[in-house]
Design an enzyme around this catalytic site. Structure first.
Site, PDB file in Angstrom:
ATOM      1  N   LYS A  44       0.811  -1.213   0.000  1.00 46.62           N
ATOM      2  CA  LYS A  44       0.000   0.000   0.000  1.00 46.62           C
ATOM      3  C   LYS A  44       0.850   1.272   0.000  1.00 46.62           C
ATOM      4  O   LYS A  44       0.524   2.240  -0.690  1.00 46.62           O
ATOM      5  CB  LYS A  44      -0.884  -0.021   1.241  1.00 46.62           C
ATOM      6  CG  LYS A  44      -2.155   0.734   1.015  1.00 46.62           C
ATOM      7  CD  LYS A  44      -3.089   0.505   2.173  1.00 46.62           C
ATOM      8  CE  LYS A  44      -4.019   1.668   2.261  1.00 46.62           C
ATOM      9  NZ  LYS A  44      -5.143   1.633   1.385  1.00 46.62           N
ATOM     10  N   GLU A  64      -7.174   5.919   6.913  1.00 45.75           N
ATOM     11  CA  GLU A  64      -7.427   6.871   5.829  1.00 45.75           C
ATOM     12  C   GLU A  64      -8.586   7.755   6.220  1.00 45.75           C
ATOM     13  O   GLU A  64      -9.459   7.333   6.981  1.00 45.75           O
ATOM     14  CB  GLU A  64      -7.851   6.123   4.548  1.00 45.75           C
ATOM     15  CG  GLU A  64      -6.720   5.509   3.789  1.00 45.75           C
ATOM     16  CD  GLU A  64      -7.230   4.677   2.622  1.00 45.75           C
ATOM     17  OE1 GLU A  64      -8.419   4.736   2.280  1.00 45.75           O
ATOM     18  OE2 GLU A  64      -6.395   3.955   2.061  1.00 45.75           O
ATOM     19  N   HIS A 106     -18.347  -3.764   1.870  1.00 48.67           N
ATOM     20  CA  HIS A 106     -17.200  -3.370   1.058  1.00 48.67           C
ATOM     21  C   HIS A 106     -16.832  -4.394  -0.007  1.00 48.67           C
ATOM     22  O   HIS A 106     -15.737  -4.379  -0.545  1.00 48.67           O
ATOM     23  CB  HIS A 106     -15.978  -3.068   1.934  1.00 48.67           C
ATOM     24  CG  HIS A 106     -16.258  -2.063   3.011  1.00 48.67           C
ATOM     25  ND1 HIS A 106     -16.698  -0.797   2.737  1.00 48.67           N
ATOM     26  CD2 HIS A 106     -16.186  -2.163   4.355  1.00 48.67           C
ATOM     27  CE1 HIS A 106     -16.880  -0.142   3.866  1.00 48.67           C
ATOM     28  NE2 HIS A 106     -16.591  -0.943   4.874  1.00 48.67           N
ATOM     29  N   ARG A 139      -3.953  -7.565 -11.539  1.00 49.56           N
ATOM     30  CA  ARG A 139      -4.467  -8.878 -11.961  1.00 49.56           C
ATOM     31  C   ARG A 139      -5.772  -8.655 -12.709  1.00 49.56           C
ATOM     32  O   ARG A 139      -6.286  -7.544 -12.764  1.00 49.56           O
ATOM     33  CB  ARG A 139      -4.732  -9.739 -10.725  1.00 49.56           C
ATOM     34  CG  ARG A 139      -5.666  -9.025  -9.746  1.00 49.56           C
ATOM     35  CD  ARG A 139      -6.115  -9.886  -8.608  1.00 49.56           C
ATOM     36  NE  ARG A 139      -6.826  -9.115  -7.601  1.00 49.56           N
ATOM     37  CZ  ARG A 139      -8.108  -8.790  -7.638  1.00 49.56           C
ATOM     38  NH1 ARG A 139      -8.848  -9.151  -8.675  1.00 49.56           N
ATOM     39  NH2 ARG A 139      -8.673  -8.081  -6.691  1.00 49.56           N
TER      40      ARG A 139
END
Ligand code: ADP
Length: 474
Positions: free
Chosen positions: A137, A221, A256, A313
């Site tokens: 990340k 975040e 999510h 991917r």
């Protein structure tokens, strides 16, 4: 997702790849995506090779391949598909030219990509270095910043103490979202709206992450209110060419996780579309992105958008992009891995013209009346929806199929393509109503409720939609 940093100390890159025609492809995966890749191989005249766990010995993906090999005997069902040395050995023993990782399982493991390449086998995906960077990340956010892509304000790296959490929240304000640094698939996230709840929630989220992912480190975040999830599909080649295949809207999510996906994003301001796709291409060029990939953004009500991650991917929802562009992404992936450039494949940005509207729903063997608890057993009756504009991508959707509890509950992806959102939804609705599935419960009643919701049909939904509409579960 933040990905797994399982080899940082002994990491080395070797990307020396000999490009030549691929004659056989092993899919290091199972179920729907394995079959999707085998179909592309067959159409290209390439031999398809399956691996299967002992639980999957009667699974259709094994039978759909030209050859198949048992993996992971004695290992638990999921571990069987993660057994890198054995998968490599099968490739070597049987002279296999290339490996496709599908999605999930080993698809975001740079050590797997590297192990494949080290044996002189082609990895159908980006280089191990890029898989590694995009899975980390911090590195992915740094790459986005360097390419000029706006990111969600967040911690500079994983944090482990509630004091650090509090400090971030005081500095940046609330609400925030906690994410397991080593989690993924939408799991391990928690939204915090009150300062007095920061520390306790952090402790709880962190210990959940520890038990679920083996590491309690977290990212924080800023939480974007009422976002739409919009992502850009990319293809890059070894010569450094990158094109985008426009965007998908995956805002319909439960916990999510994506449930319904569509392309293009309804009502997206053309200026924002242009900016997003330009920035996604810039990011891909910046990191030397080869093969298929996706840049994900969250877009708020004021049309501000923020990078969240790159998926290095193929994605579950790649189908809707194929429908509107007419480009077979899996065939393109294989050709790119052979060393063909985008111009050689006849793919250039100005010739990619999206046409109409495509929408996919994931039919799962989950019971919406029981909080989406997975159902298992034998499918006694199966009839599917068909007809103009309907595409089905599945692997275990037939009478007599055994739905086991060992793997994810995707039964079949149903995709409708038509001229606009409303007519594509009408097709999808009609096709879902033609389904007859007896023996296991599916989420079809829930999907039909979504497809009949007026707000949804107006193309006006954000990621809050399912949570705010509990009547969809009935
Ligand atoms: P994963 O890799 O686990 O799927 P993502 O980072 O892709 O996680 O996020 C999945 C979903 O979680 C997003 O589509 C969005 O709905 C929600 N989400 C993630 N980050 C934020 C954020 N900063 N603000 C609001 N929602 C978020």
């Amino acid at each position: 997702s933040p990905g797994i940093l399982n080899h940082s100390s002994k990491w080395r890159y070797s990307t020396k790849v000999e490009y030549k025609p691929i004659r056989s492809v092993l899919v290091a995966n199972r179920g729907e995506i394995a079959v999707r890749v085998f179909r592309a191989c067959t159409e290209l005249g390439i031999k398809s090779v399956a691996i299967y766990s002992k639980e999957d010995r009667a699974h259709i993906h094994r039978l759909k391949a030209d050859e198949s090999y048992l993996v992971g005997e004695g290992l638990p069902p999921v571990q069987a598909y993660l057994n890198i040395p054995e998968i490599i050995k099968i490739c070597k023993d049987h002279g296999i030219d290339a490996v496709h990782p599908g999605y999930g399982f080993l698809s975001e493991r740079s050590d797997f990509a590297q192990a494949v390449i080290d044996e002189g086998i082609r990895f159908i995906g980006p280089t191990p270095e890029v898989v590694y960077k995009m899975g980390d990340k911090v590195a992915a956010r740094d790459a986005a910043i360097a390419a000029g892509v706006p990111i969600v304000p967040g911690t500079d790296g994983p944090i482990t103490t509630k004091e650090e959490a509090k400090e971030f929240c005081i500095k940046h304000g609330l609400p925030v979202i906690f994410k397991a640094a080593y989690g993924g698939g939408g799991r391990g996230m928690r939204v915090v709206r009150k300062m007095e709840e920061v520390e306790e929630n952090f402790q709880r989220a962190s210990s959940e992450a520890l038990s679920a992912f083996g590491n309690g480190a977290m990212f924080i975040e800023k939480f974007i209110e009422r976002p739409r999830h919009i992502e850009v599909q990319l293809l890059g080649d070894r010569a450094g060419n990158v094109v985008h295949l426009y965007e998908r809207d995956c805002s319909v999510q439960r916990r999510h996780q994506k449930v319904v996906e569509m392309a293009p994003a309804p009502h997206l301001d053309p200026k924002i579309r242009q900016q997003m796709t330009d920035l996604a291409v810039k990011l891909a060029k910046h990191v030397g992105y080869e093969n298929a990939g996706t840049v994900e953004f969250l877009c708020d009500e004021q049309n501000n958008f923020y990078f969240i991650e790159v998926n290095a991917r193929l994605q579950v929802e790649h189908t809707v992009t194929e429908e509107i562009t007419g480009i077979d992404l899996v065939q393109s992936q294989i050709r790119i891995a052979e060393g063909m450039t985008l111009p050689e494949l006849g793919i250039s940005q100005d010739q990619i013209k999206p046409s109409g509207f495509a929408i996919q729903c994931r039919v799962t063997t989950e019971d919406p009346a029981k909080n989406f608890q997975p159902d298992t057993g034998r499918i006694e009756v199966f009839r599917s929806g068909e007809g103009m504009g309907i595409r089905l991508d599945g692997a275990s959707a037939f009478a007599g199929a055994i739905i086991s509890p060992y793997y994810d509950s995707l039964l079949v992806k149903v995709i409708a393509h038509s001229k606009d959102l409303q007519s594509a939804c009408a097709k999808l609705n009609r096709a879902l109503r033609e389904f007859r599935v007896r023996g296991v419960k599916t989420n079809i009643p829930f999907l039909l409720n979504v497809l009949e919701n007026q707000k949804f049909l107006n193309g006006a939904v954000d990621t809050y939609f399912i949570d705010e509409n509990p009547q969809l579960f009935k």
